[in-house]
Scaffold this motif. Structure first.
Motif, PDB file in Angstrom:
ATOM      1  N   GLY A  18       0.792  -1.221   0.000  1.00  0.00           N
ATOM      2  CA  GLY A  18       0.000   0.000   0.000  1.00  0.00           C
ATOM      3  C   GLY A  18       0.823   1.270   0.000  1.00  0.00           C
ATOM      4  N   GLY A  19       2.156   1.133  -0.045  1.00  0.00           N
ATOM      5  CA  GLY A  19       3.024   2.303  -0.053  1.00  0.00           C
ATOM      6  C   GLY A  19       3.109   3.015   1.270  1.00  0.00           C
ATOM      7  N   LEU A  20       2.669   2.372   2.352  1.00  0.00           N
ATOM      8  CA  LEU A  20       2.740   2.975   3.681  1.00  0.00           C
ATOM      9  C   LEU A  20       4.121   2.765   4.305  1.00  0.00           C
ATOM     10  CD1 LEU A  20      -0.742   1.746   4.947  1.00  0.00           C
ATOM     11  CD2 LEU A  20      -0.174   4.009   4.032  1.00  0.00           C
ATOM     12  N   LEU A  21       4.807   1.731   3.865  1.00  0.00           N
ATOM     13  CA  LEU A  21       6.191   1.466   4.249  1.00  0.00           C
ATOM     14  C   LEU A  21       6.987   1.208   2.976  1.00  0.00           C
ATOM     15  CD1 LEU A  21       5.768  -1.089   7.215  1.00  0.00           C
ATOM     16  CD2 LEU A  21       6.374   1.338   7.411  1.00  0.00           C
ATOM     17  N   HIS A  22       8.278   1.541   3.019  1.00  0.00           N
ATOM     18  CA  HIS A  22       9.153   1.251   1.879  1.00  0.00           C
ATOM     19  C   HIS A  22      10.202   0.229   2.297  1.00  0.00           C
ATOM     20  CE1 HIS A  22       7.385   4.245  -0.650  1.00  0.00           C
ATOM     21  NE2 HIS A  22       7.644   5.220   0.208  1.00  0.00           N
ATOM     22  N   PRO A  23      10.494  -0.732   1.432  1.00  0.00           N
ATOM     23  CA  PRO A  23      11.494  -1.745   1.780  1.00  0.00           C
ATOM     24  C   PRO A  23      12.895  -1.160   1.796  1.00  0.00           C
ATOM     25  CG  PRO A  23      10.839  -1.983  -0.503  1.00  0.00           C
ATOM     26  CD  PRO A  23       9.949  -0.935   0.087  1.00  0.00           C
ATOM     27  N   GLU A  24      13.747  -1.741   2.617  1.00  0.00           N
ATOM     28  CA  GLU A  24      15.169  -1.372   2.599  1.00  0.00           C
ATOM     29  C   GLU A  24      15.929  -2.176   1.561  1.00  0.00           C
ATOM     30  OE1 GLU A  24      15.989  -1.291   7.159  1.00  0.00           O
ATOM     31  OE2 GLU A  24      13.915  -1.617   6.583  1.00  0.00           O
ATOM     32  N   GLU A  25      15.364  -3.310   1.204  1.00  0.00           N
ATOM     33  CA  GLU A  25      15.968  -4.158   0.180  1.00  0.00           C
ATOM     34  C   GLU A  25      14.894  -4.549  -0.823  1.00  0.00           C
ATOM     35  OE1 GLU A  25      17.547  -7.507   2.236  1.00  0.00           O
ATOM     36  OE2 GLU A  25      19.237  -6.395   3.099  1.00  0.00           O
ATOM     37  N   GLY A  26      15.292  -4.691  -2.086  1.00  0.00           N
ATOM     38  CA  GLY A  26      14.368  -5.146  -3.111  1.00  0.00           C
ATOM     39  C   GLY A  26      13.393  -4.067  -3.556  1.00  0.00           C
ATOM     40  N   VAL A  57       3.718  -2.148  -8.384  1.00  0.00           N
ATOM     41  CA  VAL A  57       2.273  -2.302  -8.549  1.00  0.00           C
ATOM     42  C   VAL A  57       1.877  -1.644  -9.859  1.00  0.00           C
ATOM     43  CG1 VAL A  57      -0.003  -1.749  -7.617  1.00  0.00           C
ATOM     44  CG2 VAL A  57       1.872  -2.338  -6.060  1.00  0.00           C
ATOM     45  N   ASP A  58       1.247  -2.411 -10.721  1.00  0.00           N
ATOM     46  CA  ASP A  58       0.833  -1.908 -12.028  1.00  0.00           C
ATOM     47  C   ASP A  58       2.007  -1.254 -12.758  1.00  0.00           C
ATOM     48  OD1 ASP A  58      -1.006  -1.603 -14.043  1.00  0.00           O
ATOM     49  OD2 ASP A  58      -1.805   0.289 -13.293  1.00  0.00           O
ATOM     50  N   GLN A  59       3.165  -1.914 -12.701  1.00  0.00           N
ATOM     51  CA  GLN A  59       4.412  -1.510 -13.370  1.00  0.00           C
ATOM     52  C   GLN A  59       5.016  -0.223 -12.795  1.00  0.00           C
ATOM     53  OE1 GLN A  59       3.340  -1.499 -17.585  1.00  0.00           O
ATOM     54  NE2 GLN A  59       3.879  -3.662 -17.736  1.00  0.00           N
ATOM     55  N   VAL A  60       4.567   0.187 -11.617  1.00  0.00           N
ATOM     56  CA  VAL A  60       5.127   1.367 -10.951  1.00  0.00           C
ATOM     57  C   VAL A  60       5.899   0.918  -9.719  1.00  0.00           C
ATOM     58  CG1 VAL A  60       4.611   3.518  -9.724  1.00  0.00           C
ATOM     59  CG2 VAL A  60       3.290   2.880 -11.762  1.00  0.00           C
ATOM     60  N   ASN A  61       7.176   1.306  -9.629  1.00  0.00           N
ATOM     61  CA  ASN A  61       7.983   1.030  -8.451  1.00  0.00           C
ATOM     62  C   ASN A  61       7.548   1.986  -7.346  1.00  0.00           C
ATOM     63  OD1 ASN A  61       9.915   0.715  -6.480  1.00  0.00           O
ATOM     64  ND2 ASN A  61      11.677   1.046  -7.812  1.00  0.00           N
ATOM     65  N   LEU A  62       6.900   1.468  -6.313  1.00  0.00           N
ATOM     66  CA  LEU A  62       6.343   2.336  -5.275  1.00  0.00           C
ATOM     67  C   LEU A  62       7.426   3.122  -4.547  1.00  0.00           C
ATOM     68  CD1 LEU A  62       3.461   0.219  -3.705  1.00  0.00           C
ATOM     69  CD2 LEU A  62       3.462   1.665  -5.740  1.00  0.00           C
ATOM     70  N   GLY A  63       8.628   2.581  -4.487  1.00  0.00           N
ATOM     71  CA  GLY A  63       9.726   3.275  -3.820  1.00  0.00           C
ATOM     72  C   GLY A  63      10.162   4.534  -4.541  1.00  0.00           C
ATOM     73  N   ARG A  98       3.246  12.841  -2.073  1.00  0.00           N
ATOM     74  CA  ARG A  98       2.013  13.282  -2.728  1.00  0.00           C
ATOM     75  C   ARG A  98       1.643  12.375  -3.889  1.00  0.00           C
ATOM     76  NH1 ARG A  98       1.185  19.565  -3.760  1.00  0.00           N
ATOM     77  NH2 ARG A  98       1.218  19.403  -1.481  1.00  0.00           N
ATOM     78  N   LYS A  99       2.648  11.962  -4.673  1.00  0.00           N
ATOM     79  CA  LYS A  99       2.374  11.056  -5.791  1.00  0.00           C
ATOM     80  C   LYS A  99       1.940   9.687  -5.281  1.00  0.00           C
ATOM     81  CE  LYS A  99       5.114  13.205  -9.443  1.00  0.00           C
ATOM     82  NZ  LYS A  99       6.168  13.010 -10.466  1.00  0.00           N
ATOM     83  N   MET A 100       2.504   9.263  -4.156  1.00  0.00           N
ATOM     84  CA  MET A 100       2.093   7.991  -3.582  1.00  0.00           C
ATOM     85  C   MET A 100       0.639   8.060  -3.121  1.00  0.00           C
ATOM     86  SD  MET A 100       3.037   4.871  -2.940  1.00  0.00           S
ATOM     87  CE  MET A 100       1.396   4.182  -3.111  1.00  0.00           C
ATOM     88  N   GLU A 101       0.259   9.165  -2.508  1.00  0.00           N
ATOM     89  CA  GLU A 101      -1.122   9.337  -2.073  1.00  0.00           C
ATOM     90  C   GLU A 101      -2.079   9.296  -3.259  1.00  0.00           C
ATOM     91  OE1 GLU A 101      -1.293  12.941   0.148  1.00  0.00           O
ATOM     92  OE2 GLU A 101      -0.024  12.179   1.777  1.00  0.00           O
ATOM     93  N   GLN A 102      -1.701   9.952  -4.347  1.00  0.00           N
ATOM     94  CA  GLN A 102      -2.550   9.953  -5.534  1.00  0.00           C
ATOM     95  C   GLN A 102      -2.621   8.570  -6.159  1.00  0.00           C
ATOM     96  OE1 GLN A 102      -4.383  12.670  -6.565  1.00  0.00           O
ATOM     97  NE2 GLN A 102      -5.375  11.153  -7.876  1.00  0.00           N
ATOM     98  N   PHE A 103      -1.492   7.861  -6.210  1.00  0.00           N
ATOM     99  CA  PHE A 103      -1.483   6.503  -6.749  1.00  0.00           C
ATOM    100  C   PHE A 103      -2.373   5.602  -5.898  1.00  0.00           C
ATOM    101  CE2 PHE A 103       0.114   2.179  -7.165  1.00  0.00           C
ATOM    102  CZ  PHE A 103       0.257   2.054  -8.540  1.00  0.00           C
ATOM    103  N   ARG A 104      -2.263   5.752  -4.589  1.00  0.00           N
ATOM    104  CA  ARG A 104      -3.079   4.934  -3.685  1.00  0.00           C
ATOM    105  C   ARG A 104      -4.560   5.214  -3.915  1.00  0.00           C
ATOM    106  NH1 ARG A 104      -1.263   6.801   0.947  1.00  0.00           N
ATOM    107  NH2 ARG A 104       0.591   5.513   0.867  1.00  0.00           N
ATOM    108  N   TRP A 105      -4.918   6.497  -4.047  1.00  0.00           N
ATOM    109  CA  TRP A 105      -6.321   6.841  -4.290  1.00  0.00           C
ATOM    110  C   TRP A 105      -6.828   6.215  -5.581  1.00  0.00           C
ATOM    111  CZ3 TRP A 105     -11.068   7.986  -3.431  1.00  0.00           C
ATOM    112  CH2 TRP A 105     -11.864   8.471  -4.464  1.00  0.00           C
ATOM    113  N   ASN A 106      -6.024   6.255  -6.618  1.00  0.00           N
ATOM    114  CA  ASN A 106      -6.448   5.759  -7.929  1.00  0.00           C
ATOM    115  C   ASN A 106      -6.531   4.241  -7.999  1.00  0.00           C
ATOM    116  OD1 ASN A 106      -6.724   8.277  -9.153  1.00  0.00           O
ATOM    117  ND2 ASN A 106      -4.565   8.375  -9.702  1.00  0.00           N
TER     118      ASN A 106
END
Length: 221
Positions: A52-60, A64-70, A75-83
């Motif tokens: 859900g993009g609420l945490l980011h991994p330290e490794e790897g 989601v849908d070809q978008v690297n959440l990291g 703001r872009k993460m919030e918009q991606f999550r909404w969509n």
């Protein structure tokens, strides 16, 4: 749709690090219904938070849908999550002073809907989870099971591509748990919604197409 590649996430534990997830890789296809199952502390909730993009991994990487959440700033993460993503939290995260209707309606503010449209949509989803008669009650006065159903309606109201749910039936009786699961499956069938659920509830597991078993932050293959 969803891809975790060699993902690791740690948290501070005194002077040392505790690895909640280690070297985890998994692919989830669009429209799939998947459970993350395992004992408490196995890393299920951490994986959901990263999806859900609420945490980011330290490794790897988490894609989601070809978008690297990291790669997304806040703001872009919030918009991606909404969509794309709806999240049903284990602890509800409702605003106590707002009514059940207002808690669900808030989730639609980014949509640009009119106030009337937001209220109508929120009311429809509260009806679908059996809370038409409690819409005007403040969240603080609702029972645990009612709060859970409000949280479910809030996550589903914008009909996201992906629904992430953390022990969603923990505070529901069997009747309401079945209603909730039937609603999710209906969304999956009608809209191709991808479902990822952290659970150890046998009822939930019986609805799943695939179960990913976890232990000590890793998949058991």
């Amino acid at each position: 749709m969803i891809k975790l590649e060699n993902v690791g996430k740690s948290f501070a534990n005194g002077d040392s690090l505790f690895w909640a997830v280690r070297n985890m890789s998994i692919d989830i296809s669009k429209g799939e219904i998947v459970a993350l199952s395992g004992p408490s502390g196995s890393g299920k909730s951490t994986v959901l938070s990263m999806l859900g993009g609420l945490l980011h991994p330290e490794e790897g990487t988490v894609t989601v849908d070809q978008v690297n959440l990291g790669s997304l700033v806040d703001r872009k993460m919030e918009q991606f999550r909404w969509n794309h993503i709806g999240i049903i939290f284990q602890r509800f995260n409702l605003i106590p002073v707002l009514t059940a209707l207002e808690n669900v309606e808030i989730a639609l503010i980014p949509s640009g809907m009119s106030t009337k449209q937001r209220k109508q949509s929120a009311a429809e989803w509260l009806a679908r989870v059996g809370l038409s008669h409690r819409m005007q009650v403040r969240a603080a006065l609702l029972s645990g099971g009612e709060q859970q159903r409000v949280a479910i309606a809030r996550a589903l109201v914008h009909q996201p591509d992906i629904i992430l749910a953390d022990e969603p039936t923990a505070n529901l009786d069997r009747k309401n748990a079945t209603i909730f699961l039937d609603t999710l499956v209906s969304l999956n069938q009608s809209c191709g919604t991808t479902l990822v659920i952290a659970t150890h509830d046998p009822l939930v597991l019986s609805y799943m197409q695939r179960v990913v078993k976890m232990e000590d932050g890793q998949c058991l293959m």
